[in-house]
Scaffold this motif. Structure first.
Motif, PDB file in Angstrom:
ATOM      1  N   CYS A 148      -0.537  -1.309  -0.896  1.00 36.57           N
ATOM      2  CA  CYS A 148      -0.602   0.071  -0.396  1.00 36.57           C
ATOM      3  C   CYS A 148      -1.342   0.119   0.944  1.00 36.57           C
ATOM      4  O   CYS A 148      -0.926   0.823   1.870  1.00 36.57           O
ATOM      5  N   LYS A 149      -2.406  -0.674   1.035  1.00 35.91           N
ATOM      6  CA  LYS A 149      -3.168  -0.703   2.299  1.00 35.91           C
ATOM      7  C   LYS A 149      -2.289  -1.235   3.432  1.00 35.91           C
ATOM      8  O   LYS A 149      -2.330  -0.715   4.541  1.00 35.91           O
ATOM      9  N   SER A 152       0.147   1.526   4.541  1.00 40.53           N
ATOM     10  CA  SER A 152      -0.523   2.605   5.279  1.00 40.53           C
ATOM     11  C   SER A 152      -0.932   2.143   6.676  1.00 40.53           C
ATOM     12  O   SER A 152      -0.961   2.943   7.603  1.00 40.53           O
ATOM     13  N   ARG A 153      -1.229   0.850   6.806  1.00 38.67           N
ATOM     14  CA  ARG A 153      -1.558   0.308   8.128  1.00 38.67           C
ATOM     15  C   ARG A 153      -0.303   0.221   8.999  1.00 38.67           C
ATOM     16  O   ARG A 153      -0.307   0.626  10.152  1.00 38.67           O
ATOM     17  N   PRO A 156       1.982   4.477   9.089  1.00 36.36           N
ATOM     18  CA  PRO A 156       0.931   5.435   8.704  1.00 36.36           C
ATOM     19  C   PRO A 156       1.413   6.680   7.962  1.00 36.36           C
ATOM     20  O   PRO A 156       0.723   7.177   7.087  1.00 36.36           O
ATOM     21  N   SER A 157       2.624   7.162   8.246  1.00 31.83           N
ATOM     22  CA  SER A 157       3.038   8.408   7.594  1.00 31.83           C
ATOM     23  C   SER A 157       3.819   8.156   6.295  1.00 31.83           C
ATOM     24  O   SER A 157       4.303   9.108   5.675  1.00 31.83           O
ATOM     25  N   VAL A 160       3.256   6.929  -0.324  1.00 30.83           N
ATOM     26  CA  VAL A 160       2.848   5.727  -1.081  1.00 30.83           C
ATOM     27  C   VAL A 160       2.500   6.053  -2.542  1.00 30.83           C
ATOM     28  O   VAL A 160       1.644   5.399  -3.130  1.00 30.83           O
ATOM     29  N   ALA A 164       0.243   3.461  -4.483  1.00 30.61           N
ATOM     30  CA  ALA A 164      -1.142   3.928  -4.677  1.00 30.61           C
ATOM     31  C   ALA A 164      -1.487   4.008  -6.155  1.00 30.61           C
ATOM     32  O   ALA A 164      -2.661   4.022  -6.533  1.00 30.61           O
TER      33      ALA A 164
END
Ligand code: HEM
Length: 213
Positions: A148-149, A152-153, A156-157, A160, A164
């Motif tokens: 998930c990280k 998101s990196r 970004p939008s 998840v 998550a």
């Protein structure tokens, strides 16, 4: 509670040593966990929106039938079970990511090489085997926190919801699930059935996501 027709593997030394069911599950599937971690090209799937959509589409294809089996064979009214993460969460992410309705997304999935209804999980026939599949799917929420990280990196939008999982509740949910499995899988023979199904699930997962990316 019915027994599986499959001959279980002889109970291992691990069980003879008095290990709990979930410790046996972890120890006896550790190699396969390493394989899914290493042989699936996560950096490919999580790099951009197009590839992430492909990942979500695959998850939405092969996990809902597993969820169905778990619900049919293992239903318990406990809250952690009722609201556990489902493959359908990936479908919801896919809808948001591609700005499509559920039926448009489902239509595309049905058109893809493997149709949802074509996946039967015939090797899951008993509650104990469903427990083995549940072990893999719920355990994977722990690894999903890392994945998930990355998403998101990189995007970004991106939605998840699936990766998550339960957010910061994920480790405590996993503890609750393990405690339930430890109570449910009473007989060593039942643990062996769950281990066998968990191995099948890891292999199936790797087969579904491990193809040429
Ligand atoms: C790059 C991908 C992955 C990473 C980095 C990862 C990492 C982890 C980590 C850190 C844990 C917690 C270990 C602990 O607390 O002792 C874990 C547990 C687990 N993961 Fe993964 N994982 C990944 C992918 C997967 C996938 C795809 C599956 C399932 C198909 C999976 C199934 C499990 C299971 C069943 C457990 C529970 C192990 C136990 O019994 O404690 N993981 N993973």
């Amino acid at each position: 509670m019915s027994d599986s027709s499959e001959a279980p593997q002889p109970d291992s030394d691990a069980n003879a040593a008095g290990l709990s069911p979930t410790v046996r599950l972890r120890e006896e599937t550790a190699d396969l966990h390493r394989q899914v971690e290493q042989s699936i090209d996560w950096s490919y799937y999580l790099r951009d929106a197009h590839r992430y959509a492909k990942f979500l589409r695959l998850i939405s294809t092969f996990l809902p039938p597993a969820d169905q089996k778990i619900d049919q064979l293992l239903g318990t009214p406990e809250p952690w079970f009722r609201d556990r993460r489902k493959g359908k969460w990936a479908l919801e992410d896919l809808q948001l990511l591609t700005d499509q309705t559920e039926s448009e997304v489902l239509h595309k999935i049905a058109d893809s090489a493997t149709s949802i209804t074509g996946i039967g999980y015939q090797w899951v026939q008993s509650p104990q085997e469903a427990a083995g599949v549940l072990y893999v799917l719920e355990g994977s929420t722990m690894g999903a926190m890392h994945l998930c990280k990355s998403v998101s990196r990189n995007i970004p939008s991106a939605p998840v919801g699936y990766l998550a999982a339960y957010g910061d509740q994920t480790p405590s949910r996993w503890k609750t699930t393990k405690a339930w499995l430890d109570q449910f899988l009473v007989e060593p023979h039942h643990v062996s059935m769950a281990v066998h199904a968990a191995k099948q699930m890891f292999l199936f997962y790797r087969e579904q996501l491990g193809g040429p990316s």
